[in-house]
Design an enzyme around this catalytic site. Structure first.
Site, PDB file in Angstrom:
ATOM      1  N   SER A   1     -17.050  -5.424  -8.450  1.00 42.79           N
ATOM      2  CA  SER A   1     -17.801  -4.875  -7.325  1.00 42.79           C
ATOM      3  C   SER A   1     -18.276  -3.466  -7.673  1.00 42.79           C
ATOM      4  O   SER A   1     -18.159  -3.020  -8.816  1.00 42.79           O
ATOM      5  CB  SER A   1     -16.912  -4.850  -6.082  1.00 42.79           C
ATOM      6  OG  SER A   1     -15.759  -4.062  -6.342  1.00 42.79           O
TER       7      SER A   1
ATOM      8  N   HIS B   1     -18.338 -16.367 -11.735  1.00 43.68           N
ATOM      9  CA  HIS B   1     -19.548 -15.544 -11.832  1.00 43.68           C
ATOM     10  C   HIS B   1     -19.318 -14.116 -11.364  1.00 43.68           C
ATOM     11  O   HIS B   1     -20.231 -13.294 -11.399  1.00 43.68           O
ATOM     12  CB  HIS B   1     -20.692 -16.174 -11.046  1.00 43.68           C
ATOM     13  CG  HIS B   1     -20.722 -15.857  -9.576  1.00 43.68           C
ATOM     14  ND1 HIS B   1     -19.627 -15.989  -8.756  1.00 43.68           N
ATOM     15  CD2 HIS B   1     -21.741 -15.419  -8.772  1.00 43.68           C
ATOM     16  CE1 HIS B   1     -19.965 -15.645  -7.517  1.00 43.68           C
ATOM     17  NE2 HIS B   1     -21.230 -15.296  -7.506  1.00 43.68           N
ATOM     18  N   GLY B   2     -18.124 -13.810 -10.912  1.00 43.13           N
ATOM     19  CA  GLY B   2     -17.836 -12.474 -10.437  1.00 43.13           C
ATOM     20  C   GLY B   2     -16.457 -12.428  -9.809  1.00 43.13           C
ATOM     21  O   GLY B   2     -15.608 -13.294 -10.072  1.00 43.13           O
TER      22      GLY B   2
END
Length: 404
Positions: free
Chosen positions: A311, A333-334
């Site tokens: 983030s 993906h994150g």
């Protein structure tokens, strides 16, 4: 010992790489709904950043035979990441990075749009740069073919959005790796035109389900059977939007031009990593050719490089795939959202956000609270849950972040 758990389900099996990263009830229901469809091949794979999404969960991998689900791909078709290492080093950076952030913000259109009206801050105000003109010339025939068959799918800013950032969780960042090298990293997709294509074909699929009297556990799982006109036209549209998304990220290498105004001798020191994480592709898995939808998931074939961002205030990772067959050669993906945007705005203050992004030159106002680091899962836990899918090549720490 494998790194996934099998979720009990009457439909296809669900293999989840979520140890230490719990799945919310709403996302679990969605996963079971998807796995109940009759055209799922082998199993559904779940990544550790999984969370509720529209129709299908973000962080899921869905192999289908004989059908395709537009809402599983979503409306940010081809959304993904791009990263490149530069010759700039940490010691070259000024103490005050606000001028660099302002220069990037001035060079790349970003922010809210009004669907292509004159106040569209997310589009080029005048003539787009030469790189966008060249790429649009290559893309225009494919766009024209889609909208000739489906005029309602047309979007007035397909050209004007090429090389622009967008909104929400899209970003441009400068990051430092463990050696002190500066990376440029960005996150964007197919912008307004991809959204229009996705929205149009999702509704077309719903209409077809109603026409054929097909009952589904969720109307957003409406699908096109292979061989139908809807299937053929959607595959054409989604394939084009994915090409557009990749080109959009490549045109945004204009950020390098911004940096050259500060460091004229800047060079890139390795080939850029450019990967989708909302897309569908035709691949072969477990003995069959399938349409593999990665919704919030990245291809991680053996030795393939990918990007897993954290983030605004957390680290990000350049990773190398291990080619794990059970995951359909996929990784997360994150970090994945830990809560909705509304809940983040309710729970956290600007002061909380300022503390969480200390040391990062970024927006620190009420309009970005929904993207504050606390709204996301712990990126270290997400990485730890998928060590049999990827290995970490570089760990990146953000120093500048431009939000859409």
């Amino acid at each position: 010992m494998h790194g996934y758990d099998v979720i009990e389900n009457p439909g296809a099996p669900i293999k989840a790489w979520t140890r230490g990263v719990p799945i919310e009830d709403a996302a679990l229901t969605q996963l079971k709904n998807v796995a109940s469809l009759p055209f799922i091949h082998s199993h559904v794979a779940v990544m550790p950043d999984v969370h509720w999404g529209k129709g299908a969960t973000v962080g899921s991998v869905i192999p289908t035979v004989g059908a395709i689900i537009p809402a599983a791909v979503g409306v940010d078709i081809g959304c993904g990441m791009m990263a490149v290492r530069t010759s700039i080093r940490a010691e070259h950076l000024p103490d005050d990075l606000s001028g660099i952030r302002s220069a990037i913000e001035a060079a790349v259109p970003h922010g809210r749009t009004d669907n292509g009206g004159r106040n569209d801050k997310g589009a080029w105000a005048g003539e787009p740069p030469a790189s966008a003109v060249t790429r649009w010339a290559d893309l225009k025939a494919g766009y024209d073919a889609v909208v000739e068959a489906h005029p309602k799918a047309a979007h007035p800013r397909g050209f004007g959005h090429l090389g622009t950032l967008g909104t929400g969780n899209h970003f441009i960042e400068l990051c430092l790796d463990e050696a002190g090298d500066v990376w440029v990293m960005l996150h964007s997709g197919s912008r307004g035109v991809g959204n229009r294509f996705g929205t149009y074909f999702i509704e077309r699929a719903r209409h077809e389900m109603r026409r054929w009297h097909i009952n589904l556990p969720d109307q957003d799982l409406a699908y096109f059977p292979e061989g139908t006109d809807g299937f053929v036209h959607y595959v054409r549209a989604v394939s084009w939007a994915q090409k557009y998304a990749r080109a959009n990220r490549e045109v945004m290498d204009s950020v390098l031009g911004v940096l050259k105004a500060f460091w004229p001798d800047l060079e890139t020191t390795q080939e850029a990593v450019n990967c989708h994480h909302n897309y569908v592709s035709k691949e072969r898995h477990f003995g069959k050719d399938v349409f593999l939808t990665r919704k919030g998931a990245v291809s991680a074939r053996l030795d393939e490089l990918g990007i897993i961002p954290g983030s605004m205030g957390a680290k990000s990772f350049i990773v190398r795939g291990k080619g794990n067959a059970d995951s359909f050669c996929t990784c997360s993906h994150g970090a994945g959202r830990a809560m909705s945007r509304t809940e983040a705005k309710r729970r956290f203050t600007v002061e909380d956000h300022v503390r969480a992004t200390e040391g990062v030159e970024c927006r620190k106002d009420a309009e970005v609270i929904d993207e504050t680091p606390m709204a996301y899962k712990d990126i270290d836990a997400v990485i730890a849950a998928q060590t049999d899918l990827i290995e970490v090549v570089h760990t990146l720490r953000q120093v500048v972040c431009v939000k859409g």
